[in-house]
Every structure is written in structure tokens, then in C-alpha cells.
Design a protein around this motif. Sequence first.
Motif, PDB file in Angstrom:
ATOM      1  N   CYS A   1       0.826  -1.203   0.000  1.00  0.00           N
ATOM      2  CA  CYS A   1       0.000   0.000   0.000  1.00  0.00           C
ATOM      3  C   CYS A   1       0.866   1.260   0.000  1.00  0.00           C
ATOM      4  N   PHE A   2       1.864   1.306   0.890  1.00  0.00           N
ATOM      5  CA  PHE A   2       2.749   2.486   0.913  1.00  0.00           C
ATOM      6  C   PHE A   2       3.435   2.658  -0.443  1.00  0.00           C
ATOM      7  N   ALA A   3       3.957   1.547  -0.964  1.00  0.00           N
ATOM      8  CA  ALA A   3       4.683   1.627  -2.222  1.00  0.00           C
ATOM      9  C   ALA A   3       3.771   2.103  -3.338  1.00  0.00           C
ATOM     10  N   SER A   4       2.542   1.583  -3.365  1.00  0.00           N
ATOM     11  CA  SER A   4       1.621   1.974  -4.431  1.00  0.00           C
ATOM     12  C   SER A   4       1.309   3.465  -4.364  1.00  0.00           C
ATOM     13  N   VAL A   5       1.135   3.970  -3.143  1.00  0.00           N
ATOM     14  CA  VAL A   5       0.819   5.396  -3.014  1.00  0.00           C
ATOM     15  C   VAL A   5       1.993   6.240  -3.495  1.00  0.00           C
ATOM     16  N   VAL A   6       3.208   5.869  -3.082  1.00  0.00           N
ATOM     17  CA  VAL A   6       4.385   6.638  -3.524  1.00  0.00           C
ATOM     18  C   VAL A   6       4.504   6.583  -5.042  1.00  0.00           C
ATOM     19  N   GLY A   7       4.409   5.376  -5.596  1.00  0.00           N
ATOM     20  CA  GLY A   7       4.534   5.232  -7.047  1.00  0.00           C
ATOM     21  C   GLY A   7       3.448   6.000  -7.776  1.00  0.00           C
ATOM     22  N   GLY A   8       2.215   5.884  -7.269  1.00  0.00           N
ATOM     23  CA  GLY A   8       1.102   6.587  -7.909  1.00  0.00           C
ATOM     24  C   GLY A   8       1.313   8.087  -7.891  1.00  0.00           C
ATOM     25  N   LEU A   9       1.825   8.603  -6.766  1.00  0.00           N
ATOM     26  CA  LEU A   9       2.052  10.048  -6.671  1.00  0.00           C
ATOM     27  C   LEU A   9       3.150  10.496  -7.627  1.00  0.00           C
ATOM     28  N   VAL A  10       4.244   9.739  -7.690  1.00  0.00           N
ATOM     29  CA  VAL A  10       5.333  10.117  -8.601  1.00  0.00           C
ATOM     30  C   VAL A  10       4.820  10.140 -10.039  1.00  0.00           C
ATOM     31  N   GLY A  11       4.080   9.086 -10.411  1.00  0.00           N
ATOM     32  CA  GLY A  11       3.553   9.024 -11.777  1.00  0.00           C
ATOM     33  C   GLY A  11       2.604  10.175 -12.056  1.00  0.00           C
ATOM     34  N   ALA A  12       1.717  10.475 -11.103  1.00  0.00           N
ATOM     35  CA  ALA A  12       0.729  11.526 -11.324  1.00  0.00           C
ATOM     36  C   ALA A  12       1.396  12.902 -11.381  1.00  0.00           C
ATOM     37  N   PHE A  13       2.428  13.113 -10.556  1.00  0.00           N
ATOM     38  CA  PHE A  13       3.128  14.402 -10.614  1.00  0.00           C
ATOM     39  C   PHE A  13       3.880  14.547 -11.932  1.00  0.00           C
ATOM     40  N   ALA A  14       4.447  13.451 -12.414  1.00  0.00           N
ATOM     41  CA  ALA A  14       5.118  13.511 -13.718  1.00  0.00           C
ATOM     42  C   ALA A  14       4.110  13.904 -14.792  1.00  0.00           C
ATOM     43  N   LEU A  15       2.916  13.342 -14.701  1.00  0.00           N
ATOM     44  CA  LEU A  15       1.869  13.667 -15.666  1.00  0.00           C
ATOM     45  C   LEU A  15       1.470  15.139 -15.569  1.00  0.00           C
TER      46      LEU A  15
END
Lengths: 151, 318, 500
Positions: free
Chosen positions: C109-123
Motif C-alpha cells: 500500500c505504501f509503495a503503491s501510493v508513492v509510485g502513484g504520486l510520482v507518476g501523477a506528478f510527472a503527468l
Amino acid sequence: MPDQQRQPEGHVGSLVISALFVIMGIVALYDTTGYYDRDSQVFPRTVAILMILTAGLSLVTRFLHPRESGGFGTGTWWRRVLLILAMFAGSLAIPHIGFLASGAIAFTGGLIAAMHDRWTVMTAALYAGSGAAVIIAFFALFRYVLHVPLP
Amino acid sequence: MLKRTFLKMGAALAVTASLASGASAAELNGPVNYIIPFGPGGESDISARFQQPFFKDKFGQDLVISYQPGGGGAVAWATLNGLSDDGQTIMGVNLPHIIIKPAQKDVGFKTEDLKVFHMFHFTPDAIIVRADSPYMTLEDLVEDAKANPAQVTISGSGKATANHLAHIKFDKMADIQTTYVPFKGTGAAVTALLGNQVKAEWGYSTVAATQGEEVRMLAVAMEERHPLFPDVPTFKELGYDMVGGAYRGIALPKSASDEVTGMWSDMIAEINNDPAFRQQMLDNGFAMLDVEAAGMEDFMAARSEEYLNDAREAGLIE
Amino acid sequence: MEFGHFLSALTPFNLVLALFGVVAGTIVGSIPGLTATMALAVLVPITFSMDPASALILLGAIYTGAIYGGAYAAILLNTPGTPSAIATTFDGYPMAKRGDGDLAVALACFASVVGGLVGAFALLLLAPPLSKVALAFGPIEYFWLSIFGLSLIASLSTGNLMKGLAGGAFGMLLSTVGVAEVSADIRLTFGSQMLVGGFGVIGALIGLYCIPVLIDLVATPDRHLKVEEDVRSVRIGEAFRIAARSKFNLIRSSVIGTLIGILPGAGGSVAGLVAYSEAKRTARPDQKFGQGEPDGILATESANNATVGGGFIPTLVLGIPGTPPDAIVLGALLVQGVRTGPTMFSQSGSIVYTFIYGLLIATVLMLPAGLLIGRYAYKSIVNIPKAVLVPTVGFMTIIGTFSIRNSVTDVILMLGLGVFGWVVGRFGFAASPIVLGLILGPIAEQGFVQGWTIGSATGNLFGMFFGRSISQGIIAFTLLSLFLPLYTAWRQRKKPQEQS
């Protein structure tokens, strides 16, 4: 990770499976001769040759240095077979008797296969009930929410 | 602000309600399953999505789109005749796929097995280059290909497809030799074009509509110019007798009654005749087609003959 | 102006939608065979009747939730709920087996949130420049990327290298069965119509991973997962400390995930595998990847959720969808009259930005929602009696596989492959190399054939395969991850005294 139990059948089984992979590679190689398009041939050919080589090498090394690792392990065979047969039977029955009934076949088979405790009236009723609930809930979810045309 | 929120909450409630009623309506009449034999994102999917709101609007039922990719469409078409024929299930069909695939090997269905009741649009073949390409006209490309045989690389979607057949046909007509590079779907073929991996793309007019300023369409395989691209000549104008592309329609199981078939043909025709629908399709680069159930046999026969000839000459079938 | 978009994404209605979407998505993802594609396809008509931005937030939330939900089945049942979670099984299931399933779920869960945030900020911040990555990747780069992914087989099958390679080759052959994707042939069907459609990735995953687990489960009366006797407190704090310690791994994997997400045709499964491979290559000596190493889960789960934001970059900027869910969102946008492509950010900015902010909000909401659902999922898997668990999971595999293309054939193939996988797995031919071959095979084949065709046409085959800078970089990384383990093993053998 595969269990590393010491089993007498490990050696023979490993040889047999390696040989099976070699044979499958040869069959695939033969199949590629019938293609129209050269583009379709290159890849399966290369890969089939790779598979024959690697599985062959594994066969030879295992033959020269017998190791006993691998094997089916302990466990009840009729349970394994029952589970798989029930699942196959259930799936094959889908077009004929619909999803609910065939689901019940697969579920019952799996239930009996996995039941290691003593059956009592209580557990039987409870498990059958939860089975029915699971099947109906999933059926409803797929059919009515996701609109999957289940027979 | 607050009022808008309430409106949105209302909309949400309405949506939930419609979901709930949709579930119970399934027993009465039910939403229609519209199966697309490909993955999402392709021309088949997009055009079906355009039909969806018009269908709901006109006939009050939901059109539920699902995807069953596999075998270049063959998986879905092979299952069509096992599905219910009461008109609750329809399936998209594509030319040349449903003609070429069964001619190659036994893929589980024959062209005649599909009861195609309406062909509603086609995507005309087109040669597309990047905006910064040295090819300003089709003639530039042909000259380059004549000077450097096989060195002009052209991407396209798959083999034994509309793109591939167009490539073979055009090479023969222009007496040139170019190299066709097959990709998985139009999206990948366009990516290769934009990424400068190939010099041109055999695509459809829809590609030029999506990519806008980034690309230039050299010619389009229509009888007359596409209204969205008044400056792009047709192949005919340039002296190549090429009209065609990928045709898309909808089919029912073979056992469907004439009433069901007629009803569906009329319904899709009604959507097709809606000016708003036509405009939306044209704006996205599609070309309209109105072949209804009555004229289907002649249409299919003519197309079959042409595709099978082309494929035979290309060595794709025996 | 952008702040205004943030506010409009933050309406109570949109928040409810985002939360609902994440929860629904997580459940969808956790059921093998139930895909985000299927859920989104059904929900698209909703976007016609409501505010497009809100509808898009719902779709995005479901998508990102589903990628996270795939981890549950991977950890608790050794079956990736979505292809993205393949590498999660490598360490997740061993962790669950030894009684750390709750920890693994929290880590995911922690990893998914971090990854999701990085991807969304890149977008949000870098979409137009990053979209160039998609264009810089030609056929050859895809080919080498797939070889890099396949090199993971070597490190996954220590002691059984030949069997691992043979399994990988078998998987690649499986991927060619049926109507060829880009060439014009029907291959390896042996005249059978059953095989014309080939082995679907999802069905094969369910068969190869889940069926062997079920067969082993029924054979003995042992418990499915080990449970510690003393009831421990919630392990969120512990998971957070591990995640915080591995922040470098998290960030690197998220960046890898974002970049691979941008490549149309690669997707979450490849991103997870590459990030896992990199985490393993740079591991500390005390980390045992493949035997329940938390960093393995962190790498995969952050990378696969980063592909969500990454995948929307080519979808929105170039109009070229990376994954099937992206394609559905693209279709929904087109119906709304939004023109994707280069001008989208300037012309339809408000919808796009509201959507991106919605995706960010949904990702943040995934933290509480995911931890809560995760605990519940873990507890139910642990507490359900085996006699009910096995048939329930078995029924799920059947209905899930059937629903992918409404095909009984697929179910039969899934079961057959499962039994085959169980038998060969018992003799050292593990499932993961086969799955790697199945997933990466088509990418390798298409890249190779296209590269070869273009290279021959331009008369520069060597330069095509080895002369391009991105390719050279990928080749270097491949060699590094192939030979570095051998080198370290050799160094350690030289001074055997150090290890006791």
C-alpha cells in the motif's frame, strides 16, 4: 520457490520433463515449416532451438550428475485429482447447464478435496451455505454489474 | 458553488438509480451486449463509443460495450453463433478481416456464418508522413521509392490487413518497391511514424484527424475528398485507382430471425442518419457508409472478390 | 489558474467519487481475472450523463486502485490479480507464507501510493517533454527492453539456469500460439480451433500461479499461511519504517515505472519486472530477494502504480494510449468531444487538469482505503477455513478466466496450463520464467522483426541493433544485471571465510 524435498522420483521425473521440453521444441520447429510469412518463422524457430538446447543441456547434466531434488512430495493424490477433475467438469459443463450449476459442481469437488477435518452436519450446512453465497454473489457481480453474458 | 454540488449529488443519485434499474431491466428486456472483437482504443472501439450515447438516446436501452480481443478478431467471431440470437447481443465486424482470416486457415468461423446487418462506416486508406517530412506530395514519395528501391519504410497495422493490402496494391500501381513494417495496431504504427522510425505510414484518414498538425496526409483512398481535409487529394485524382479501406459493421448470430435483423438494421441506420452522429464521425476522420441489411449480400460479394484477389496476388492465401 | 483546477477537483462529490473508485478498483484488482479494463468499459456510459471531469476522476481512481489491488492476490494466494503484480509474488507470497502477509500488504500500500504520486506528478508537471520518451523508443529499443526483462530469468533460477531458460523459451513459444499479432500466419495450433485465440496473458497467469497453489493446498492438511500465535498489533508502523528506510528504492522504482509507463505497449507488468530486477541488482548482501524480501514488494508495487500516471502521458499528449485502460479513457474523452493530442493541454486544459488532480487525490485516498481493505483481505484469507477457501478461489479462477473473453476454451486452457505448470514446477521448471517469456515474447518478437525489416531496408542492420544510444544503454544494464551476480559470487567464493 520449488520445494527441495528429497524424493527418489526426482531424478527420473526431471529427466522426463526435460525430454518433454526437447520434444515440444522439435514439434514447434516442425510446425514453423508450414508458415506463409518469413516474419512469422524467425522468432518461434529461434526460441524453439533455444528451448531444445537448454532443456537438452539440463537433461545431459542431470543424467551425468544425478540429484534427487524435486518430486511430487507427500500429500493425498485423490484430493489433487478430485479438485482438478471437478474444476474441469464444471468448466466443460458451463455451456450445457449454465454457470450456477456448473459452479456448484466445481465448488463441491473442491470442498470435498480440501476438507481435512471431520464432517459434521454443522460444517456441511455451513460450508454448503457459504458456497452457495459465494457462487451467487460472483454470478450476480459479473452478470448484472459487469454485464458479462454468463450462460 | 453549493448549488452546483447539490446538482452533482443529484446526478450521482440519478446515476446510481439508473445503474440499479439497469440491473432489474436485464430480466425484462435488458441492455444490449455490443462485443468488439479487439482491444479498446482502436477505430472499432471509438466508433462504437460514438454510437453508444445515440443508441441510449433513441432507443432507451444501454449499449454495453465489451472487448474480446484475440486471433485478430477470430476468437470473438468464432463464438458469435453460440450466443443468443434474440437481438440482445451484437458484435462488430471488420473487413477485410472476416474475409481474409477464414480464407487462410480454419479459424473457427466462415464469412457466411456472420449475419452482417449493417455496414456503417469505413476508414479510408491513406499515406501519412510527419509534418517535417521531405515528402510534400505523393509524387515525392513515389520518386524517392523509384530512386531507392525498398529503402522507403512504411509502417502499418499488422499483415493481411487493410493497411497491408493497400501497400501491396499501391506498390503495384505505382510500379515501386517499398518496405512494409507491420506493427500491432494503428497506435503503434503511428508511434513509429512520429518517432521517426519509418518514413511514412499506411494508415487511415482517422490518423490525420487525431494527430492534426503533427502529420501530413499525402492522399486518401476515397471517391471524393474527405470534408475534414479539403486540401488532401484522393488517390484517384493523382491517377491511382484506389478507393477503400477498412470497413466496419455489426453482425448478429446466423440464426437470428428476419424481424430481429430488420429491427437492428433500422436502428443502426437511424443512428447513422442522425446529422450530429455523422458530424462527429466525420470530425474524427471517419467516412460514412450506409449499407443496410437489404443490400448487404451484393456489398459483401463485391468486397470479397476484391480482397481475395489482392490477397492471392500478395501470396497471403493460396 | 492551476490552483483553480485543484479546487474544482476537490468538490465533495469528486472526493466521494475518488474514494468510491479507489475502493471499487482495489476490489476489482484483487480478483484474478477481473480487470480494470472490464470495469472501466462498463462504466464509460456514466461519463455521458455526468460532468466529464468527475467521470474521468472515477475512471482514473478505479484504474489506480485496481493496480494496487492486484497485490493482494499476489501476496496472499501467489496469484497476480493483474499482470502488473507478477513480480509482487516473488517476495510477497514467501512473506505471507512465513506469517508476514499483513506486513506485505501494508508495504504494498505504501509503495503503491508513492509510485502513484510520482507518476501523477510527472503527468501534471512534465507530460509534454516526457511524451518524447514514447517516440524515442523504436522497435529495437523494445526488443532490448524485453531482453533486459528476460535476463531476470537468470537471477530468478539460481542453480537451475538451464531449466529457467528452457521455461522462458517455452513461455515465448506459448506467446506465439494462435493468429500472429503482426505477421499473417496462424501458428502452433496443430489444426485445433481451441488454440486460434492463443493463450491470454491473464488466463495463463491464473493457471500457472493459482492452480498449483490450490493443488498443493488440498493435498495436505497444513494451514495455508502461517499465523503467529500472539496477536500482534497493527503492523502499519513497521511497514512505514521499512518503506522509509528504502526510500531510494521507492523513488528509483517509481521513476522506472513512470518511464516504462510512458512506453505504449510495455505496461505495468514490464515496469514491475524491470524495477524488481534493478532492486535486486543493487541489493545489499543481507537481502534475500525471492525469499520474502520487503524491498522486492516495494520495488514492484511502486513501479506498477507509477505506470498509471506515466501511461496517461502518451495517451493525453500524443493521443496514443499505452494500456487498455488508457485506451478506454481516451475513448471516453473523444466521445465528450475532447481532442487529445498535442493541443489538448491548452485547448481542453480544465478537464485535463481536473482529471490529473483527481488522480492525485485518489492516490492519496488509496492510503487509508488500501490499508483498511488490505487488513480485511488478509484477515479473511487467514481465517477462512481451507475447505471453503480452496473451492472459493477455484470458482473465482473459473469465472474470472471465462469473463475475459466469454470463452469456455480459455478456462480449459487455463486449467490445463495450471496442471502442466504444477507438474513441471515440481521438477525445477518454475512458473515465473514461463510467465516472463509469455509476457515479453511478443514484445521481443515484434521488436526484432520490425527492427530487422527496417535495418535490412536501410542496409544497416548492425547499426540498427547496436548503434542506437538508448539501445546501448539497455544492453549495458542487461549485461550488468547478468554478470554482476556472477562476479559477486566469484568474489565471495574467493574469500569464503567471511560468510559463516
